[in-house]
Every structure is written in C-alpha cells, then in structure tokens.
Write a protein that holds these residues in place. Structure first.
Motif, short mmCIF file in Angstrom:
data_model
loop_
_atom_site.label_atom_id
_atom_site.label_comp_id
_atom_site.label_asym_id
_atom_site.label_seq_id
_atom_site.Cartn_x
_atom_site.Cartn_y
_atom_site.Cartn_z
N ASN A 1 29.76 67.01 77.05
CA ASN A 1 30.07 67.33 75.66
C ASN A 1 31.48 66.81 75.37
O ASN A 1 32.44 67.56 75.31
CB ASN A 1 29.98 68.85 75.45
CG ASN A 1 30.18 69.23 73.99
OD1 ASN A 1 29.96 68.42 73.08
ND2 ASN A 1 30.61 70.46 73.76
N ARG A 2 31.58 65.49 75.21
CA ARG A 2 32.89 64.87 75.10
C ARG A 2 33.50 65.05 73.71
O ARG A 2 32.80 65.07 72.70
CB ARG A 2 32.81 63.36 75.38
CG ARG A 2 32.52 62.99 76.79
CD ARG A 2 32.97 61.57 77.13
NE ARG A 2 32.82 60.59 76.07
CZ ARG A 2 33.30 59.34 76.11
NH1 ARG A 2 33.98 58.95 77.17
NH2 ARG A 2 33.10 58.51 75.14
N PRO B 1 34.34 59.71 82.05
CA PRO B 1 33.61 60.97 82.15
C PRO B 1 34.54 62.18 81.97
O PRO B 1 34.76 62.96 82.90
CB PRO B 1 33.01 60.91 83.56
CG PRO B 1 34.02 60.11 84.34
CD PRO B 1 34.60 59.12 83.38
N ALA B 2 35.11 62.29 80.78
CA ALA B 2 36.09 63.35 80.50
C ALA B 2 35.61 64.22 79.35
O ALA B 2 35.09 63.71 78.35
CB ALA B 2 37.44 62.74 80.16
N ARG B 3 35.80 65.50 79.49
CA ARG B 3 35.42 66.41 78.40
C ARG B 3 36.33 66.23 77.19
O ARG B 3 35.89 66.39 76.06
CB ARG B 3 35.46 67.85 78.92
CG ARG B 3 34.41 68.10 80.01
CD ARG B 3 34.56 69.42 80.71
NE ARG B 3 33.57 69.53 81.79
CZ ARG B 3 33.76 69.09 83.02
NH1 ARG B 3 34.91 68.50 83.34
NH2 ARG B 3 32.80 69.21 83.93
N HIS B 4 37.59 65.89 77.44
CA HIS B 4 38.51 65.59 76.34
C HIS B 4 39.18 64.25 76.65
O HIS B 4 39.90 64.12 77.65
CB HIS B 4 39.57 66.68 76.19
CG HIS B 4 40.34 66.57 74.90
ND1 HIS B 4 41.22 67.53 74.47
CD2 HIS B 4 40.37 65.59 73.95
CE1 HIS B 4 41.76 67.15 73.30
NE2 HIS B 4 41.26 65.98 72.98
N LEU C 1 28.95 55.19 68.07
CA LEU C 1 27.89 54.68 68.94
C LEU C 1 27.60 55.64 70.08
O LEU C 1 26.47 55.74 70.56
CB LEU C 1 28.27 53.31 69.50
CG LEU C 1 28.36 52.17 68.47
CD1 LEU C 1 28.94 50.93 69.11
CD2 LEU C 1 27.00 51.89 67.88
N CYS C 2 28.62 56.34 70.54
CA CYS C 2 28.46 57.30 71.64
C CYS C 2 27.98 58.67 71.15
O CYS C 2 27.55 59.50 71.96
CB CYS C 2 29.78 57.48 72.38
SG CYS C 2 30.34 56.03 73.28
N GLY C 3 28.10 58.92 69.85
CA GLY C 3 27.76 60.23 69.34
C GLY C 3 28.80 61.28 69.67
O GLY C 3 28.50 62.47 69.73
#
Length: 799
Positions: free
Chosen positions: A327-328, A437-440, A459-461
C-alpha cells in the motif's frame, strides 16, 4: 659599437653580428627558416654591449630551434616503422637531451632508445605486465596492433628488460597473442553469422504472425472470449502496429496461441471469479483491427494470478510485483538547488525501522550513508563497484541502478528525479520509482519532474502528495559580463567539455589564480577532493563542467558560464531553463553566502539570456512518457517465449515487437550500447543469457574501445580463465605530466571501474579485488596530484 650593412647602409644588429662570428668559428649555418628564431634567441642571450656568444651557447640555441623538426622526424619514423606505442612525450624528452645540432636520424634514434626503454620498464614490474599495459593503452586510443607490430613491441620489451633473444617470455607471449588474435577473429566471424541468423529468425517470425480475426479459429473460441482473455493478459499480443488514421493492428503468434488451448477450460471456469482482470500497467490504445473496442484500462492493481506470464514493457508497472503488493504512498518534494529537499526525507528515513536511499552517483550514495550516520543510523552501501555490508542494519544507501526490488522497507528516498528525462539513464529512475518496495516513497527533484512523476504514480495506482519548496537564499543574474582576469575567490567557471575546462584552468593559472577542476571523466573521489580544495580555500576558483550540477556540496559565491551553449551528443544548442537553474543554483550556498550570483564570461553571451532562463517557468517536456528498458527477468521471459538464448535476438524482439514506438504510456530507453555489446558477444561461446545481460549492462565507454576490451574479458570468462585487474600503467611524476598523460590515466581508471563492476558479479573469474582497489586509489592520488600543480605555465599540450 654597431656595424653598418655595406649593401643597405643600415646598422647590423648585435645578434646578427654575433651570428656571423659564431658561424665563422663553428661552420654551423642555420637554415633560412630557422634564422629569425636563432636571431631572437641570440639577442636574448647577449650581454649588454656584447656582439658575440660562446660556441656552446650557439649550439644549444640551434638544438632548441631544431627540436620541433626533430620531433616531427622521430614521430614519422616511429609511425612508419610500426612503433605506435612510443608517445610524443617520450620523443620530446629524448629530443630535449640532444646537444649536437647536426644530429641525423641515427642520432635521434640513439637518443630515443633509452627513454623508450625506461618507459616500457615503468609500465609494469615484469615483461608480461608491461606488454599487457601497453596494449591496453593502445586499445583505448583505437589502435590494434598487427602481428608485425606485436612482434616489434615484444622485442622492444625484451630489450628494455634485458632479456635474451631466446628468453621463454618471447615465445610464450607470441603464442598467447596468436591464440588471442585467432580467438578474436573467430568471435567476430561467429557473431556476424549469428546476428544474420537471428535477424532472419525475426523476419520469419514476423511473417508468421496473424491478425485478431484468426485468433477465434486457432483457439476454438468466440471473439468476445478472445477479447476478454487479451484484457486479462492471458493471450499475449505479439506485435502492435499503428496504421494510418491512428488505428492499431494487433498481431498474434499462432504457435503461442495453439499452445494455450489446454488452458481454455480453466480460463472459462475462472472468468466469473476474476472478472475482466487487469494487468497493473497500461496497454495500447485502439484494438485488434478497427472494429475492436479500446484496450482495457490497465492502471489498477491486480492479483498476481492475472499478471502476464511475460511482463511486457507496455505493462511495465506490473513487473514490480512487490511494490504493487504494498500500500504505497508517494511524496514528491520539488524545489531548486539550495531549497533543502533532502532534509525532511532524510529525517523520515532515519526514524523508520527500515529504509532505502537511492542516489544518482556513487559519491552521493556515500553522502546519503554519511547523512544517515550523522542521524545515528548505520546503513549498508551498494553501488555498481562496491558493497559495504553493516551486520544488522536495515537501511541501505545505493545508486539508483542498484535498487533492490524484492525486500520491502518502510521509507525510501529517490533523489534527482529530473533524471527521468535522461535518454541513457532515465529508465533506471522509472524502474526505481515504480518498483521501490517502500510503504512511503519520497521522490526528490527539480520542478520540471512533476508531470512525469504524476504520470508514473497514476500508472502504478499509487496516491501522490506534492511538496514545493523555495530556495533558502536569493539568486540573481549579474547585469554585466565578467572578464576572465576579474574572476576571484569563490567563483565557479562553467564550461562544457574537458578540453575547455583544462584550457580555462591554464589561462587562470597564468593570471596567478589557484584553480580546482571538476569534470565527468574524473572519478568521484577526485571530484570530491577537488571540491574540498575549493571549499577550504586552497583553490580560489573552481573550473567545472555541468558535473557540478548534481551532488557536490560546494561553497560557490558566483557561477560564471564560459558558454551559453553545449553539445548534447546530437547538436549544439542553447542551455535549457533547467540547466541554467540547476547549475546556476549552485551559487550562494545557504549559510555561506547571502546571495547567489549567476553571470556569463565576457564574449560568451548575453547576461539577459541568463536572467530570462532563471526567471522562466519550468519547461514542460514534449514527451511525458517515462523511459523503460528490460531487466534480466524480462530478458529471460522473452527468451523463453521466443525460444532463443541469443541476447541479441531477445533485444531485437523487444525493440521490434514488445513496445512499439508510439506506445501511449512508455518509450523505450536508448539501448544502443547494450545492443552493441550483445551483438559483439554473439560470438562468445559458453555464457548463459543472464551472464550476457550482465556484460551488456557493464559501464564501458566505446569511445575508448571499451566494448572490444569487454568482449575479450568475456571470452576469457567463458573459457574459464581468470581476468586479472588492469594496472595503473606508466605514471610520470605529477610535475611533468601533461594532458596526454592525464587523459591516459583517466581512461585507465575507466577500465578499473568496468573491471570492479564485473568483479562484484563474477568474483570467481575476476579475482584480486583488493589489488584493483589499490590501483584505483593510486590512480586517483596521482590524478589529484597532477591537478594540484599550480606553478607551471601553459605550454603546448600541457597545462
């Protein structure tokens, strides 16, 4: 007393009288074109009131005047005889020691011999090391020795090291060199043949493709089912061709379709559960033929079950499965130089339990690591050339290309996001922003990157927050040009080529200025050392290329452009708004100078141009599609799909079919060098696809024949032979070094960068990393010593 010329009646100068006297005694008569220079030197040599000079003084003057002619003669003789390893510096040194003005060619050769032999001995501690080092330098300059020249070099080395004609070194070296040349010829021949085979294979494949109308017949399904399975990325579209009127034709590989027939029952059973399915990245616009609906919206997140078995580049965001599963949240922080973009992000990174800091340069990765250490967080380091692992650390500082895509972290920083627009490296920023691969995720950059980062987030949503910062200290354009002689302490003079930087350095030194230099060919360590000399006052002025526009902490009071145009690899053009702001923004470092000033050198352009660029809004690029390129996973997947282990064939398929040039969401990065390396490697047996891809990504400069050297290393690797690290070669004393020697050392450093890059990936075949690191340090120290030399006047080919 001055005599008169009996013909003209005009007084005869003391120098001419002295020349007449000394010619009568020695019988040495200068040639007519030499006479003016001889007279000038005699005039300077005469004591007041004297009309004669000593014979030895006259002989010395003649020798000095004739040195240029002797240098030309020796250069011609060495080149005609095939001794291309003898450099001009050696010839100059030899000629400078000649004391006989009547020296003939034999005398010139006798003077050259000990100098050339001494230099060969300085190339290495053994004949073998010297031979390899000389060859490496020659390859850098584009020279490849013929068999006859190779034999001449081997005999010259044998003489230099005092070996006899029957010494085993000669026979062994000849045999190994013959084998190497035979291998090189075979590799080139096989590479040509395989390229032709792959190109024919590609043409045959393209001719076999069928339109969408054939898909239902081949799969025994309805058109509606086929369209749904295409939308779900179950049916691979082999090629998308844009037709007139903006319509798009989809083509399919019939062999691949027939192979999928057995999966149709499962797809039909699962259609109710998976729905239309989306593939995480964008598809093409239009449809298969004019009657088909638009391709589905691919911007939403999706389960791994429906991600395409081949992560095609037109669905690039889906390739980064770990990032898509998180959930970035992205925070974009933009602002000019000296606005403090990294401060907040670094604080958040330091407070996180795990984190990642990605920088554009190895030097900046080190600085991120130091910034974290200053906040009490020990971080590991990963760059193309080095690894520093800190046991127990959950933070990593790395270069952008080394982004780890499979290990989730709490916070990540990606710096200099305006590099997204770079045709060579922009794909690395696309991959890092999409795949970190980071949440923030904090993305830092200049304001012109905003629309591109917005596009990538869409594009990544991923949700996107934006923070815009202002510069901490004011920046203004100077109203008047600046003369070179008026440059002073704290000034940075900006040029756009290595040659211009060194020319300006020499001119400033003639004005008594202490100068530091920064340009792209210097290693990060040397650039940092030069920056420190400028910052601590050991150098008054910094002369640099736009390499200072990224990363170095510099205490600059005023930036002065030596040119308002630059050659960008394709054309000479005006500096862009972003370039003027990025480089000029280095002036007026906060806390050091109250105001930053941006000026132009007298004669280099108009101050009004600088003012307009500084005041202009960010330029919106015409093309906002992010650059993409395959990674090893995509390369292997495409290879599996097309049934080929040829890297050249895989890249050709990607270039021709996987991502069309007018794809609405992405554009293919400039992969010209990777293509060239893959093409050259076609003739090397025994390397798997992943290994070939690693070689294709190796940082080499083909202007220095880097691809040829890389293929030689790869051939040794494939044959199970060790590739020993390159040496430092011959390094004269820093006081005597000129531009030629400096450039040669810079090229040797590039060799070591490539070797160390490969050593991290293939340690069994690239041993002795410590030796390579020691050689790198030795080269860096020598280059920095050369650049510190401040007392020498400018000379031809010298500083």
């Amino acid at each position: 007393m001055t005599s008169d010329d009996p013909i003209s009646g005009r007084p005869i100068s003391p120098a001419r009288q002295a020349l007449a006297h000394v010619m009568a005694r020695t019988g040495l008569v200068p040639e007519s074109k030499e006479e003016p220079e001889v007279l000038r030197r005699l005039a300077r040599a005469l004591e007041p009131g004297m009309q004669d000079v000593a014979d030895e003084k006259y002989r010395h003057i003649l020798c000095v005047v004739r040195q240029k002619k002797w240098i030309s003669r020796l250069l011609d003789r060495t080149r005609r005889s095939g001794r291309v390893w003898i450099m001009r510096a050696e010839i100059e040194q030899a000629v400078a020691g000649i004391t006989d003005p009547t020296a003939d060619d034999a005398a010139l050769e006798r003077a050259l011999a000990p100098v050339a032999e001494a230099r060969l001995r300085e190339y290495g501690t053994s004949p073998r090391a010297a031979f390899e080092a000389v060859q490496a330098d020659l390859v850098d300059t584009g020279r490849v020795l013929s068999p006859v020249q190779t034999d001449l070099l081997l005999m010259a080395i044998a003489v230099a090291f005092g070996l006899g004609a029957d010494d085993p070194f000669l026979e062994t070296a000849r045999r190994e060199e013959s084998r190497r040349q035979s291998t090189t010829s075979r590799i080139e021949k096989v590479a040509r043949e395989r390229r032709e085979q792959e190109e024919q294979h590609l043409r045959t494949w393209e001719e076999s493709l069928v339109p969408f109308s054939e898909v239902p017949r081949l799969l025994h399904c309805s058109s509606r089912e086929a369209l749904r399975w295409i939308a779900e990325n179950r049916l691979p579209v082999a090629r998308k061709v844009l037709e007139s009127g903006g319509r798009e034709r989809w083509e399919f590989d019939p062999t691949a379709l027939v192979a999928l027939r057995t999966q149709l029952p499962e797809w039909r059973r699962g259609s109710g559960r998976d729905g239309a399915g989306h593939a995480g990245g964008p598809g093409g616009s239009g449809g298969p033929g004019g009657a088909a609906p638009h391709a589905p919206d691919m911007g939403r997140k999706v389960a791994n079950a429906v991600i395409a078995r081949v992560a095609a580049l037109d669905r690039y965001a889906a390739h980064f499965r770990t990032a898509r599963a998180l959930n970035r949240r992205i925070t974009l922080v933009t602002g000019p130089t000296n606005s403090g973009k990294s401060y907040t992000a670094l604080n958040a990174l330091a407070q996180a339990e795990s984190g990642l800091a990605l920088a554009p340069l190895r030097l900046l990765a080190h600085e991120f690591r130091e910034a974290l250490a200053a906040r009490g967080v020990e971080a590991s380091l990963s760059t193309g050339e080095e690894r520093i692992l800190v046991p127990g650390s959950r933070h990593l500082a790395a270069t952008v290309e080394m982004c780890p895509f499979y290990s989730p972290v709490d916070v990540a920083i990606i710096d200099e996001a305006q590099m997204l627009f770079d045709t060579d490296r922009g794909a690395a920023w696309t991959a890092a922003i999409m795949g970190a691969p980071a949440r923030h995720l904090y993305v830092l950059g200049a304001a012109d990157c905003i629309p591109m980062v917005r596009r990538i987030a869409e594009l990544c949503g991923d949700p996107l927050d934006e923070i815009s910062l202002e510069r901490k200290s004011p920046l203004r354009a100077a109203s008047q040009p600046v003369r070179l002689a008026d440059l002073g302490s704290g000034d940075a003079l900006i040029a756009f080529s290595r040659r211009e930087v060194l020319d300006l350095r020499a001119s400033l030194m003639q004005h008594g200025k202490r100068v530091a230099v920064v340009y792209g060919a210097l290693s990060p360590e040397v650039r940092r050392a030069e920056a420190q000399r400028f910052n601590n006052g050991q150098a008054d002025i910094l002369v640099a290329t736009d390499a200072i526009g990224m990363g170095l902490n510099l205490s600059i009071k005023r930036v002065v452009f030596a040119s308002l145009k630059k050659y960008d690899g394709r054309q000479t053009r005006d500096l862009s708004v972003q370039e003027v702001k990025q480089i000029g923004g280095r002036a007026g470092r906060f806390g050091k100078h109250e105001t930053g000033v941006v000026a132009v050198l007298a004669g280099a352009g108009s101050p009004s141009f600088v003012r307009r660029q500084l005041e202009a809004d960010p330029e919106l690029p015409a093309d906002l599609r992010p650059f993409v390129q395959p990674d090893v996973d995509i390369v292997k997947a495409v290879a599996s799909e097309i049934g080929s282990q040829s890297l050249y064939g895989v890249l050709a398929r990607i270039h021709r079919a996987v991502l069309r040039k007018d794809d609405p969401n992405y554009r293919l990065s400039d992969m010209e060098q990777a293509f060239a390396i893959a093409s050259a490697l076609e003739g090397v047996e025994g390397l798997d696809l992943s290994t070939r891809w690693a070689y294709a990504m190796c940082p080499v400069d083909d202007r220095d024949n880097g691809i040829r050297r890389l293929v030689g290393w790869a051939a040794d690797h494939a044959a199970g032979r060790k590739v020993l690290p390159p040496g430092s070669g011959h390094l004269p004393s820093a006081e005597r070094a000129g531009r030629e020697e400096l450039e040669r050392a810079e090229k040797r450093h590039k060799r070591l960068v490539a070797w160390r890059w490969l050593a991290l990936r293939f340690p069994d075949f690239y041993p002795d990393r410590e030796e390579a690191e020691d050689t790198t340090r030795r080269l860096n120290d020598w280059i920095e010593s050369v650049l510190r030399q401040q007392s020498r006047a400018r000379r031809t080919q010298k500083f």
